[in-house]
Design an enzyme around this catalytic site. Sequence first.
Site, PDB file in Angstrom:
ATOM      1  N   LYS A 111      95.565  14.209  47.009  1.00 30.69           N
ATOM      2  CA  LYS A 111      95.587  15.600  47.471  1.00 30.69           C
ATOM      3  C   LYS A 111      97.015  16.137  47.533  1.00 30.69           C
ATOM      4  O   LYS A 111      97.256  17.305  47.199  1.00 30.69           O
ATOM      5  CB  LYS A 111      94.919  15.719  48.849  1.00 30.69           C
ATOM      6  CG  LYS A 111      93.419  15.451  48.845  1.00 30.69           C
ATOM      7  CD  LYS A 111      92.669  16.486  48.033  1.00 30.69           C
ATOM      8  CE  LYS A 111      91.163  16.256  48.109  1.00 30.69           C
ATOM      9  NZ  LYS A 111      90.404  17.227  47.277  1.00 30.69           N
ATOM     10  N   LYS A 194      81.634  11.742  33.994  1.00 31.82           N
ATOM     11  CA  LYS A 194      81.133  12.093  35.324  1.00 31.82           C
ATOM     12  C   LYS A 194      80.717  13.552  35.368  1.00 31.82           C
ATOM     13  O   LYS A 194      81.479  14.432  34.971  1.00 31.82           O
ATOM     14  CB  LYS A 194      82.197  11.826  36.389  1.00 31.82           C
ATOM     15  CG  LYS A 194      81.727  12.146  37.807  1.00 31.82           C
ATOM     16  CD  LYS A 194      82.841  11.923  38.817  1.00 31.82           C
ATOM     17  CE  LYS A 194      82.380  12.280  40.224  1.00 31.82           C
ATOM     18  NZ  LYS A 194      83.474  12.131  41.225  1.00 31.82           N
ATOM     19  N   LYS A 197      81.130  19.187  40.144  1.00 34.63           N
ATOM     20  CA  LYS A 197      81.370  20.622  40.355  1.00 34.63           C
ATOM     21  C   LYS A 197      82.711  21.037  39.761  1.00 34.63           C
ATOM     22  O   LYS A 197      82.806  22.009  39.024  1.00 34.63           O
ATOM     23  CB  LYS A 197      81.360  20.943  41.853  1.00 34.63           C
ATOM     24  CG  LYS A 197      80.100  20.569  42.604  1.00 34.63           C
ATOM     25  CD  LYS A 197      80.202  21.007  44.057  1.00 34.63           C
ATOM     26  CE  LYS A 197      79.057  20.469  44.893  1.00 34.63           C
ATOM     27  NZ  LYS A 197      79.214  19.038  45.212  1.00 34.63           N
TER      28      LYS A 197
END
Length: 331
Positions: A111, A194, A197
Amino acid sequence: METVLSGIRPTGNLHLGNYLGALRNFVKMQYENNCYFFIADYHSLTTHPKPVNLQYNVRQVLIEYLAAGIDPDVATIYVQSDLPETAELYLFLNMNAYLGELERCATFKDKVRQQPNNVNAGLLTYPTLMAADILIHNADKVPVGKDQEAHLELTRTYAARFNRLYGVDYFKEPKAYNFDEELIKIPGLDGSTKMGKSEGNAIYLQDSPATIRKKIMKAKTDEGPTIENQPKSQEILNLFTLMKHVSSPDTVSHFEQVYQNCSIRYGDMKKQLAEDVISFCRPIYDRIHTLAGDDAYLDQVIRTGAEKARASGSKVLSDVRQIIGFRSQKN
């Protein structure tokens, strides 16, 4: 009967990979365990969603959980923020969580690289909140993917540290829930391995038949086999993998045969795959649209879930407060 907990962030609609990879197993799991399924709206705040989007996403995830087969009369399904005891336990656990172990988490490092201008305290202490979600019900097991295994290990660390610090044997050290069969990984329509979203390569459970057809007809392929028994490219492997989960064995066998003898027409394969995906998703799709119009039922599910979650969570938090040395809470 063991207590099992699982959560999902309300960051958008569920897709076919979610269902085939985990949700279908959750449906089976709820009849064999004491299951808590929660919608992790606290966790989603690290990305600062707008209030209207947060509310919509929570409601949509609830609808899709129910449509996929989670039974609120059997399992407990609740919204994370409806259990304020989680936030207080999160505070207690943070007092015994150390900066070094939080900074070493691979997901935190990722992140920091991905969003250097939004490295907030919530991201750093994400594993502590996850631990609070699990320990507030003193869960025995948690279904986790590879990317969450380190967080579960930290939960075990916090449980053991609490027990050691206060000289008790209170918190269990939760283990990963292993399904009888290996979790299915559904590939994307863009040639990646994969479906997700963020990748923009997913078929969503609420997609209309027309949308599904359009997405699958645009799926990546190659130029086709030129010699018999030619190895499949990743794009074609993806189509066959998806077909194996939604089509009949005869259909899969037919397209395997025409691929191997170099007579396959990818357009025909995609058309067949689209219709099979539509048929596979139809019961969930219809249920989603039925539930979306039943606000009274959804409100009832949320209220009942909150009551059941608080019955468990308030007992644990009361015990924790007493162990730490705080006075008992008064209802």
